[in-house]
Design a protein around this motif. Structure first.
Motif, mmCIF file in Angstrom:
data_model
loop_
_atom_site.group_PDB
_atom_site.id
_atom_site.type_symbol
_atom_site.label_atom_id
_atom_site.label_comp_id
_atom_site.label_asym_id
_atom_site.label_seq_id
_atom_site.Cartn_x
_atom_site.Cartn_y
_atom_site.Cartn_z
ATOM 1 N N THR A 130 7.187 1.463 1.414
ATOM 2 C CA THR A 130 6.455 0.198 1.404
ATOM 3 C C THR A 130 6.605 -0.525 2.738
ATOM 4 N N MET B 290 -2.504 4.932 -2.417
ATOM 5 C CA MET B 290 -2.147 3.757 -1.622
ATOM 6 C C MET B 290 -2.458 2.483 -2.403
ATOM 7 N N GLN B 291 -1.541 1.533 -2.327
ATOM 8 C CA GLN B 291 -1.712 0.231 -2.966
ATOM 9 C C GLN B 291 -1.605 -0.848 -1.904
ATOM 10 N N ILE B 292 -2.578 -1.753 -1.855
ATOM 11 C CA ILE B 292 -2.577 -2.844 -0.885
ATOM 12 C C ILE B 292 -2.734 -4.158 -1.633
ATOM 13 N N GLU B 293 -1.832 -5.105 -1.370
ATOM 14 C CA GLU B 293 -1.927 -6.437 -1.947
ATOM 15 C C GLU B 293 -1.847 -7.465 -0.823
ATOM 16 N N VAL C 121 1.847 -3.126 1.519
ATOM 17 C CA VAL C 121 1.229 -1.810 1.465
ATOM 18 C C VAL C 121 2.233 -0.826 0.881
ATOM 19 N N ARG C 122 1.848 -0.180 -0.202
ATOM 20 C CA ARG C 122 2.644 0.912 -0.746
ATOM 21 C C ARG C 122 1.951 2.201 -0.337
ATOM 22 N N GLY D 114 4.935 -6.986 -3.701
ATOM 23 C CA GLY D 114 3.699 -7.483 -4.275
ATOM 24 C C GLY D 114 3.552 -8.994 -4.251
#
Length: 332
Positions: A271, A1-4, A329-330, A287
């Motif tokens: 996403t 998980m990627q959160i920006e 959020v990815r 992003g």
């Protein structure tokens, strides 16, 4: 998980005045909240009403969604609980009756929420903050009401450019016009525009809005142009009697037709991006960097927000047209 995530207030000299908030509960729920700009200057617990509303809703939302039995799949329950949190704040300040009678005394904010419930993603939108799914599916409730007052400002802009040399003062003056409407602006403009000029602006703004929004009754257009945000907009808050009615969390009932809910199979969601309306167009990719790059382009193309991106407010060297917040959020 990627959160920006990124949030910046509109006032460069006072970033702490930012009325936006965001919520991150990884794997569970994500939200952005946009406090409605205060109209009276009254402070509550040291905050103007928009920031106060966003702070209350952020705290209530985090408390609610952190519970094991949180109603992640019941947006109506979420709206009801956030509404009660704001109503409780009125009661703490002994102003529930006053807020019920005067829309300018209300604590109000928008909410964009994405929550994971089993194998589904549930999206709730109250007001004009937005969500983008998989970089292409855009969900946002843009109000005709805002287009009417923005057109008023755009109509007046050429006259203001002639009358006011300083960009910051010109911007301030344009906001006074949209804030007060053509029938009240003379009281605050100190003769900057003549009565004849204000009548001309009013006539031109009504005509431009009639052409752009033929489905909106002329009486509503006229009412908003003449009364502006302070004296007219509140009539349409959480009101289903007019096509200009719009939803907002303000501690009072929101008709179900004035907020949106959507569901997506979680397996199909790569996403989720949530944002407040300080971004005048979505980012060109996922992003913070992509969204900020697009924002910078918009500022170069139309800093005054009287061209490609018409608005009731513009940017100057002192600050931007609005607070802005992005949460991406990815999944996986």
């Amino acid at each position: 998980m990627q959160i920006e995530a990124f949030s910046l207030g509109k006032l460069l000299a006072d970033p702490g005045a930012n009325e936006d908030r965001f919520v991150v509960l990884p794997g569970r729920a994500y939200a952005v909240i946009d406090g409605v700009t205060d109209r009276l200057g009254t402070r509550y617990d040291g905050m103007l009403s928009g920031r106060y509303a966003a702070t209350i809703v952020k705290g209530a939302l985090e408390h609610l969604l952190s519970a094991p039995d949180a109603p992640l799949d019941d947006p109506e329950a979420v709206v009801a609980i956030m509404t009660e949190a704001l109503a409780a704040a009125y009661r703490r300040h002994d102003m529930l009756d006053a807020a019920a009678k005067d829309w300018n005394r209300r604590f109000a904010c928008t909410l964009s929420l994405a929550a994971v419930s089993g194998d589904r993603l549930i999206v709730l939108l109250v007001g004009d903050s937005g969500v983008r799914i998989n970089g292409s599916k855009l969900l946002q409730d843009e109000k005709d009401l805002d287009k009417i007052t923005a057109t008023l400002r755009v109509t007046a802009w050429p006259l203001l450019c002639e009358a006011v040399a300083d960009p910051a003062e010109r911007e301030k003056t344009s906001r006074l016009l949209t804030w007060n409407g053509t029938r009240n602006a003379a009281k605050v403009l100190n003769g900057l525009l003549s009565d004849e000029q204000l009548v001309g602006i009013e006539t031109a703004a009504i005509a431009a809005n009639k052409a752009a929004l033929p489905h909106v009754p002329e009486a509503d257009i006229t009412y908003l142009v003449q009364g502006g945000i302070v004296h007219a907009q509140g009539k349409y808050l959480n009101n289903t009697e007019s096509g200009l009615g719009y939803g907002c969390l303000d501690g009072f009932e929101i008709p179900r037709s004035l907020y949106q809910t959507h569901e997506f199979p979680l397996a199909e969601v790569e996403t989720v991006e949530l944002f407040t309306d300080g971004y005048f167009t979505p980012g060109e990719g996922f992003g913070v960097a992509a969204w900020e790059s697009t924002f910078a382009r918009v500022e170069r193309e139309d800093p005054s927000k009287t061209g490609t991106y018409p608005s009731v407010k513009g940017s100057t060297a002192e600050g931007f047209a609005d607070d802005r917040t992005y949460l991406g959020v990815r999944l996986g």
